[in-house]
Design an enzyme around this catalytic site. Structure first.
Site, PDB file in Angstrom:
ATOM      1  N   LYS A 114       2.704  -5.513   6.830  1.00 49.48           N
ATOM      2  CA  LYS A 114       3.254  -5.924   5.529  1.00 49.48           C
ATOM      3  C   LYS A 114       4.780  -5.892   5.608  1.00 49.48           C
ATOM      4  CE  LYS A 114       2.773  -4.767   0.599  1.00 49.48           C
ATOM      5  NZ  LYS A 114       2.115  -3.874  -0.367  1.00 49.48           N
TER       6      LYS A 114
ATOM      7  N   SER B 146      -0.619  -5.959  -3.838  1.00 43.46           N
ATOM      8  CA  SER B 146       0.501  -6.693  -3.289  1.00 43.46           C
ATOM      9  C   SER B 146       0.394  -6.927  -1.771  1.00 43.46           C
ATOM     10  CB  SER B 146       1.792  -5.933  -3.565  1.00 43.46           C
ATOM     11  OG  SER B 146       1.766  -4.660  -2.934  1.00 43.46           O
TER      12      SER B 146
ATOM     13  N   SER C 143      -2.774  -1.790  -4.272  1.00 46.47           N
ATOM     14  CA  SER C 143      -2.271  -2.937  -3.506  1.00 46.47           C
ATOM     15  C   SER C 143      -2.949  -3.185  -2.169  1.00 46.47           C
ATOM     16  CB  SER C 143      -0.775  -2.766  -3.250  1.00 46.47           C
ATOM     17  OG  SER C 143      -0.082  -2.811  -4.441  1.00 46.47           O
TER      18      SER C 143
END
Lengths: 466, 93
Positions: free
Chosen positions: A61, A136, A160
């Site tokens: 990420k 996310s 997330s």
């Protein structure tokens, strides 16, 4: 079945080379470019170090620092930022032979639950491109689901990792707060942020967790004792595990989620797992409490971005204050600004006591509620999300992250396991454990995965892309 | 929320955004405010003013168990750091 172990065995027996494995995943990532899962690709292959992950390509990420690779947090204000160090978990995986394949798209600074709030554009769901991928850690889930990486690192503040895992049909795991180093993770809300793992199977998550949960003196909030998981005991179904099912959750869920949840519970029960119904109060309040804590912490964490060192540098440097205002106004996205405004409102005189007291009280009550539940069972189970992946740009539903928020506030370990049949959109069950009891979480998740896998064989109807 | 209050928040944050775009934000703040007001549980837990609120998820022993106090103290001696001054009893120059 573990993808990591399969690939490793194939490399060791020289059925494939490390480079062939790398190229396979790189090609998949390029073929699925329209999903917008990656912000930057690392397409230069180099032989990896010896270790548990030798030759395994993984994605990261874009809020985890990577030495000499851009780390943008999907924000315009960090679009040119290249760290000079690796986050602890990144360096641990590299030391074990893992190969970085790319940095994945996300909601800006982790603020969002749909993968739509990125400076680099929304991330599409690989199973239905009209739908969102969850957020996310959207790009990380999509990279695993579209077979563009073997596993991916994500981060979880209010769900997330688990939400995108549920929407994209992969496994999403978050450990106990303070069991994996946050060194190098760009902060959103420091008291809630956790590094998480997205993978194709439960066993893969456990393998990666054992590597990244090693002790790191650079994170002073970290537990000194390791909670590493025994992989061999994951296959061992002996020993009674008592499971508590969050019964009230079903009234908040869509039809597909209810059907698949009930089916998974029936299967678990038929395998001798004792399931007791429970209720947890203050779930709705947990959403508010989460917002209060996360947004106020975000205000201080994001104050450092003034646009001087990184950012658009578009404003004329006439007065420093005008410069800050221009840079921050142009560079932060709408959702980030909204959350910062909200956090500042709470931190304003008079509000602080009222809202923070409220949030801390809700959090304390939740701790008590979970304590009560864990007195009756080893594990709590509930759906991960209340619905299947919503359509892109559709109106946000308040209940989307209701089942992930409460365990984020308390910091308990949890994992999302897919429960959907192949002919419908993904749904998932969330398995929540006692703090520092990752072993039980992985054990029940592994059993559930195995049972659903058996059904796939029996009825030729289930899919678990393992 | 009034426009002037909204503008005050923006200036504190050093951002400029149109008030009209953030109507949903105002709604959320008032919804939360109602919720916080109506919830009687606020009184039911005592919050120690000495504890840092935002990190209350960690117990004190969890925070400090990871720090080897002695090694920090000894390593700070040479650099004349804050820990050194604390150990010597006070924050004198």
């Amino acid at each position: 079945m573990s993808k990591i172990e399969l690939i490793k065995k194939a490399i060791q027996t020289k059925k494939v080379s490390e480079k062939e494995v790398f190229n396979y995943y790189l090609e998949n990532a390029l073929k699925t470019k329209n999903l917008n899962a990656f912000i930057s690709m690392c397409d230069n292959f180099s032989e990896s170090d010896e270790g548990i992950l030798k030759g395994i390509p993984f994605a990261i990420k874009d809020n985890l620092s990577t030495k000499a690779i851009k780390t943008t947090c999907a924000s315009a204000i960090l679009k040119d930022y290249t760290p000079f160090f690796d986050a602890f978990c990144v360096s641990a995986l590299k030391k074990e032979g893992g190969i970085i394949i790319g940095k994945t798209n996300m909601d800006e600074f982790g603020m969002g639950s749909r993968g739509e709030n990125s400076f680099f554009g929304p991330v599409k769901n690989p199973l239905d491109q009209a739908r969102c991928s969850g957020g996310s850690s959207s790009g990380s889930a999509v990279s695993v689901s579209s077979d563009s990486s073997v596993f991916a690192l994500g981060s979880d503040t209010g769900g997330s990792v688990r939400l995108p895992a549920s929407y994209c049909s992969c496994v999403g795991f978050v450990p106990t707060y303070s069991s994996v180093s946050r060194y190098g993770l760009i902060a959103y809300a420091s008291s809630l942020d956790r590094v998480g793992i997205l993978s194709a199977s439960v066993r893969d998550s456990a393998i990666v967790y054992n590597i990244i949960s090693r002790y790191d003196p650079k994170d002073m909030t970290l537990n000194k004792t390791s909670n590493s998981v025994s992989l061999s005991s994951l296959e061992n179904n002996s020993g009674e595990i008592k499971v508590a099912f969050l019964e009230s959750s079903l009234s908040l869920c869509d039809e597909d989620v209810i059907k698949n949840t009930k089916n998974a519970l029936n299967l678990l029960s038929s395998f001798g797992v004792k399931i007791v119904p429970i209720n947890i109060n203050f779930m709705k309040e947990a959403l508010f409490a989460y917002s209060i804590i996360a947004y106020t912490e975000a205000v201080s964490n994001l104050l450092r971005y003034d646009g001087l060192r990184y950012g658009k540098n578009s404003a004329e440097p006439s007065f420093i204050d005008t410069y800050y205002i221009n840079e921050r106004s142009l560079s932060f996205g709408k959702e980030v600004k909204k959350r910062l405004l909200f956090g500042t409102q709470i931190l304003s005189g008079g509000n602080y006591e009222k809202y923070l007291s409220y949030a801390i009280n809700v959090k304390n009550h939740l701790e008590k509620e979970l304590e009560k539940a864990f007195a009756e069972a080893d594990i709590i189970i509930c759906p991960t999300a209340s619905s299947v992946a919503p359509l892109l740009q559709s109106e946000k539903n308040d209940k989307e992250d209701i089942f992930t928020c409460f365990s984020s506030l308390t910091g308990n370990p949890s994992i999302s396991v897919p429960t959907n049949p192949s002919d419908s959109l993904p749904t998932a069950l969330q398995i929540i454990g006692k703090k520092n009891d990752e072993q039980s979480v992985f054990k029940v998740a592994s059993l559930l995965e195995k049972i659903l896998g058996e059904c796939e064989k029996e009825e030729n109807k289930w899919i678990l892309n393992l | 929320m009034k426009k002037c209050e909204f503008e005050r928040l923006c200036s504190l944050l050093r951002i400029e955004v149109p008030f009209e775009e953030y109507s949903s934000f105002s709604n959320y703040v008032s919804e939360l405010s109602k919720n916080a007001d109506s919830l009687s549980l606020i009184q039911s837990f005592h919050i120690s003013k000495n504890k840092p609120l935002l990190f209350s998820s960690l117990r004190e022993d969890e925070v400090f168990s990871s720090v080897d106090k002695e090694s920090v103290l000894s390593s700070s001696k040479s650099s004349n750091g804050a820990f050194f001054r604390l150990k010597e009893g006070g924050n004198k120059p």
